[in-house]
Scaffold this motif. Structure first.
Motif, mmCIF file in Angstrom:
data_model
loop_
_atom_site.group_PDB
_atom_site.id
_atom_site.type_symbol
_atom_site.label_atom_id
_atom_site.label_comp_id
_atom_site.label_asym_id
_atom_site.label_seq_id
_atom_site.Cartn_x
_atom_site.Cartn_y
_atom_site.Cartn_z
ATOM 1 N N LYS A 1 -5.836 70.027 56.519
ATOM 2 C CA LYS A 1 -5.815 69.830 57.288
ATOM 3 C C LYS A 1 -6.582 69.893 58.889
ATOM 4 N N ILE A 2 -6.926 69.235 59.264
ATOM 5 C CA ILE A 2 -7.088 69.565 60.351
ATOM 6 C C ILE A 2 -6.599 69.411 61.609
ATOM 7 N N ILE A 3 -6.336 70.815 62.570
ATOM 8 C CA ILE A 3 -5.275 70.233 63.688
ATOM 9 C C ILE A 3 -6.521 71.005 65.096
ATOM 10 N N VAL A 4 -6.215 69.973 65.731
ATOM 11 C CA VAL A 4 -7.375 70.704 67.053
ATOM 12 C C VAL A 4 -6.065 70.855 68.054
ATOM 13 N N VAL A 5 -7.334 72.439 68.934
ATOM 14 C CA VAL A 5 -6.686 72.192 69.637
ATOM 15 C C VAL A 5 -6.945 72.185 71.421
ATOM 16 N N PHE A 6 -7.121 71.399 71.728
ATOM 17 C CA PHE A 6 -7.173 71.948 73.325
ATOM 18 C C PHE A 6 -6.261 71.730 74.208
ATOM 19 N N GLN A 7 -6.154 73.236 74.761
ATOM 20 C CA GLN A 7 -5.402 73.898 75.671
ATOM 21 C C GLN A 7 -5.619 74.478 76.554
ATOM 22 N N GLN A 8 -6.398 73.134 78.044
ATOM 23 C CA GLN A 8 -6.569 74.270 78.768
ATOM 24 C C GLN A 8 -6.073 73.967 79.797
ATOM 25 N N SER A 9 -6.195 74.886 80.867
ATOM 26 C CA SER A 9 -4.965 74.516 82.444
ATOM 27 C C SER A 9 -6.029 75.238 83.839
ATOM 28 N N ARG A 10 -5.711 74.920 84.459
ATOM 29 C CA ARG A 10 -6.416 76.077 85.871
ATOM 30 C C ARG A 10 -5.450 77.572 85.502
ATOM 31 N N VAL A 11 -4.037 77.147 84.724
ATOM 32 C CA VAL A 11 -3.204 78.279 84.973
ATOM 33 C C VAL A 11 -3.465 78.692 83.811
ATOM 34 N N PRO A 12 -3.966 80.041 84.234
ATOM 35 C CA PRO A 12 -4.263 80.970 82.772
ATOM 36 C C PRO A 12 -3.123 80.831 81.761
ATOM 37 N N PHE A 13 -1.879 80.910 82.410
ATOM 38 C CA PHE A 13 -0.628 80.691 81.713
ATOM 39 C C PHE A 13 -0.668 79.877 80.513
ATOM 40 N N PHE A 14 -1.266 78.483 81.058
ATOM 41 C CA PHE A 14 -0.828 77.709 80.104
ATOM 42 C C PHE A 14 -2.463 77.005 79.567
ATOM 43 N N SER A 15 -3.335 78.212 79.187
ATOM 44 C CA SER A 15 -4.417 77.875 78.089
ATOM 45 C C SER A 15 -4.861 78.745 77.512
ATOM 46 N N VAL A 16 -4.378 78.155 76.313
ATOM 47 C CA VAL A 16 -4.117 78.750 75.050
ATOM 48 C C VAL A 16 -5.200 79.838 74.664
ATOM 49 N N ARG A 17 -5.076 81.031 74.357
ATOM 50 C CA ARG A 17 -5.980 82.267 74.176
ATOM 51 C C ARG A 17 -6.645 81.883 72.503
ATOM 52 N N GLU A 18 -7.260 83.075 72.909
ATOM 53 C CA GLU A 18 -7.768 83.568 70.862
ATOM 54 C C GLU A 18 -6.251 84.106 70.142
ATOM 55 N N SER A 19 -5.334 85.219 70.921
ATOM 56 C CA SER A 19 -4.314 85.157 69.745
ATOM 57 C C SER A 19 -3.620 84.275 69.607
ATOM 58 N N HIS A 20 -3.620 83.653 69.871
ATOM 59 C CA HIS A 20 -2.649 82.118 69.954
ATOM 60 C C HIS A 20 -3.245 81.360 68.451
ATOM 61 N N ILE A 21 -4.822 81.225 69.132
ATOM 62 C CA ILE A 21 -5.236 80.354 67.446
ATOM 63 C C ILE A 21 -5.249 81.212 66.669
ATOM 64 N N LEU A 22 -5.427 82.571 66.225
ATOM 65 C CA LEU A 22 -5.021 83.632 65.092
ATOM 66 C C LEU A 22 -3.649 83.743 64.323
ATOM 67 N N ARG A 23 -2.817 83.709 65.293
ATOM 68 C CA ARG A 23 -1.234 83.079 65.325
ATOM 69 C C ARG A 23 -1.580 81.955 64.276
ATOM 70 N N LEU A 24 -2.155 80.570 64.934
ATOM 71 C CA LEU A 24 -2.078 79.745 64.384
ATOM 72 C C LEU A 24 -2.375 79.374 62.550
ATOM 73 N N ARG A 25 -3.549 79.883 62.173
ATOM 74 C CA ARG A 25 -4.672 79.647 61.412
ATOM 75 C C ARG A 25 -3.713 81.149 60.539
ATOM 76 N N ALA A 26 -3.509 82.186 61.159
ATOM 77 C CA ALA A 26 -2.621 82.963 60.039
ATOM 78 C C ALA A 26 -1.254 82.537 59.534
ATOM 79 N N ALA A 27 -0.446 81.657 60.519
ATOM 80 C CA ALA A 27 0.802 81.242 59.472
ATOM 81 C C ALA A 27 0.816 79.980 58.936
ATOM 82 N N LEU A 28 -1.069 79.212 59.351
ATOM 83 C CA LEU A 28 -0.632 77.994 58.844
ATOM 84 C C LEU A 28 -2.242 77.700 57.798
#
Lengths: 315, 315
Positions: A4-31
């Motif tokens: 199953k392919i999950i595509v993440v595009f979560q960028q914002s001018r506000v850093p709080f609202f942008s995906v960081r690598e740690s989030h991607i690693l969490r997704l990969r570990a959980a799924l």
């Protein structure tokens, strides 16, 4: 078997609202059964859509559905639907909005409510002007205990805010289009708390200390508060807007503040964002005006909480 | 039979802290067997003392006891004992301090805690400087949920503040000289909350997000926080003082703020009040400094709540 392919595009001018690598690693570990593709631009996102079964994104456009025949689920952190420029969603696709905003935003709502009423913002303004002991500027300080809050837009976020207000002994009236049956009233309601339809707005506003706006932008909410509504409010009322900027007639609000017909307005959202010099609320010295730059949910935990919900949903 | 004489001398430069006619009328209505004498000056008060059985006053001096042979009870709204310049109280006289401050002050403590952490004060400062959309100034915004507050001075007020912090999911450590038995721990304590003796201060501070000072001035509390203590705190810690100004070494605090070794200080009380230009904290632009003019209990209800307690006590 294809992953199953999950595509993440979560960028914002506000850093709080942008995906960081740690989030991607969490997704990969959980799924582990899925392939998680992290896109850093709209082009990358559109290129990945044809094979995507799930998309995590702030924005989506109607024509992108045609690019994504495999797409079944879209998740966005947004509480409102206004970042999605879509008119009709194909039946095969389910869209999930974030539902984690209540606790984040309640801290900002309570913070502004207390800072305004306890004289904290007034004291800070005087401090910045060089005043050493502005106690006589603080004679408008009020307790919030025993007052009355009207929450306009009484959904998930509004009810969470209301629940927090009860800890400060505030009476709560929710204004909500959809009727709520007695059995569905919030568990934390006490005698005096109620949910009212918009038809009762003017009567309810006449008795409000705090008018807390939490309306979405996409459902005919334009200028829900205008000249007539500001006239209904008592002179000590303060308006708060954490919903969307379209729900307040900003010209009328600026006029009401200048005339002193209400005590203040603490606004996180505006008709036009970022605010421009042409806004009726651009004058930072308007009496009682307190502005935030759409920041009520600013926190390092923002995307973290969204990823929590996505993992729950996709597992 | 002579009527019991209650003498009221309750004047302050702050209108919130002065008795008004409505309060006198309430006392008279609630205590019809007493004669309530309202004094508007120290001379009037001293002239009335010889026949007074009860005095309601902000201030008292040792030599006044000799003027007041009938005096049995003195009540003061103050939570601390520092307005009474007395060294030994005659046995016949009972002194009662106000105990109503917790709910009033908790609103101010929570207000400053939320306003500081949610970026509200930063946004307001930028607004006043003419900045239309200071979102990049707010990247230090933090949630208070999940953080740790150290409350130094864990008496009635401190415990009320702690109870309110729990509603925001904050872990609470109280620092208190007098040991508290397990049975006397606050009902609202959860796993992780504790009361610690001052000997544990440095260890506890190392893990603090919020250091909330609520110490009285009259019990050897001078410079309870000084250079060494600010060094113990993490760089993101914010200090709050709602107790008395003597408990913080202001020179060291100003140095810590300037060096960025702590994130901020929200202060309602100072070594010298009103603040003078000579104070190390007189510079209103010191990074992270937020000052209030001893106003955390400012409210129209202040004397009202005191009168409630007096009526209860004298009935």
């Amino acid at each position: 078997m294809d992953k199953k392919i999950i595509v993440v595009f979560q960028q914002s001018r506000v850093p709080f609202f942008s995906v960081r690598e740690s989030h991607i690693l969490r997704l990969r570990a959980a799924l582990p059964a899925a392939e998680v593709i992290w896109c850093h631009s709209r082009d990358e996102f559109l290129a990945a859509l044809p094979n995507a079964e799930v998309a995590l994104t702030w924005r989506f456009q109607q024509e992108w559905f045609d690019l994504a025949p495999e797409l079944r689920k879209i998740a966005t952190p947004a509480a409102g639907r206004d970042f999605f420029a879509v008119t009709s969603v194909p039946e095969r696709i389910e869209i999930k909005n974030g539902t984690f905003h209540g606790p984040l935003m309640a801290e900002s709502v309570l913070g502004l409510l207390l800072a305004f009423n306890r004289g904290i913002l007034t004291a800070y303004r005087h401090q910045l002007q060089g005043d050493l002991w502005p106690d006589h500027a603080l004679l408008g300080a009020r307790l919030i205990s025993g007052t009355h809050a009207v929450i306009i837009g009484f959904g998930k976020i509004g009810q969470h805010v209301g629940r927090m207000l009860k800890h400060f002994n505030i009476r709560v009236t929710g204004i909500r289009r959809t009727a709520v049956s007695a059995a569905d009233l919030p568990m934390w309601f006490e005698s005096g708390d109620s949910v009212q339809p918009p038809a009762c707005l003017h009567r309810v506003l006449a008795d409000a200390d705090h008018v807390i706006m939490l309306l979405p932008s996409d459902t005919g909410t334009d200028h829900f508060l205008g000249e007539r509504e500001f006239e209904c409010m008592p002179a000590h009322a303060v308006v708060y807007n954490f919903g969307r900027g379209n729900s307040i007639d900003e010209t009328s609000l600026a006029k009401a503040l200048r005339a002193g017909s209400i005590r203040g307005a603490c606004l996180d959202v505006f008709q036009q964002e970022p605010l421009t010099a042409e806004s009726p609320l651009a004058d930072g010295n308007l009496p009682g005006l307190v502005r935030m730059p759409h920041a009520s949910a600013f926190t390092e935990m923002y995307i973290e909480r969204f990823i929590d919900e996505c993992i729950e949903w996709l597992r």
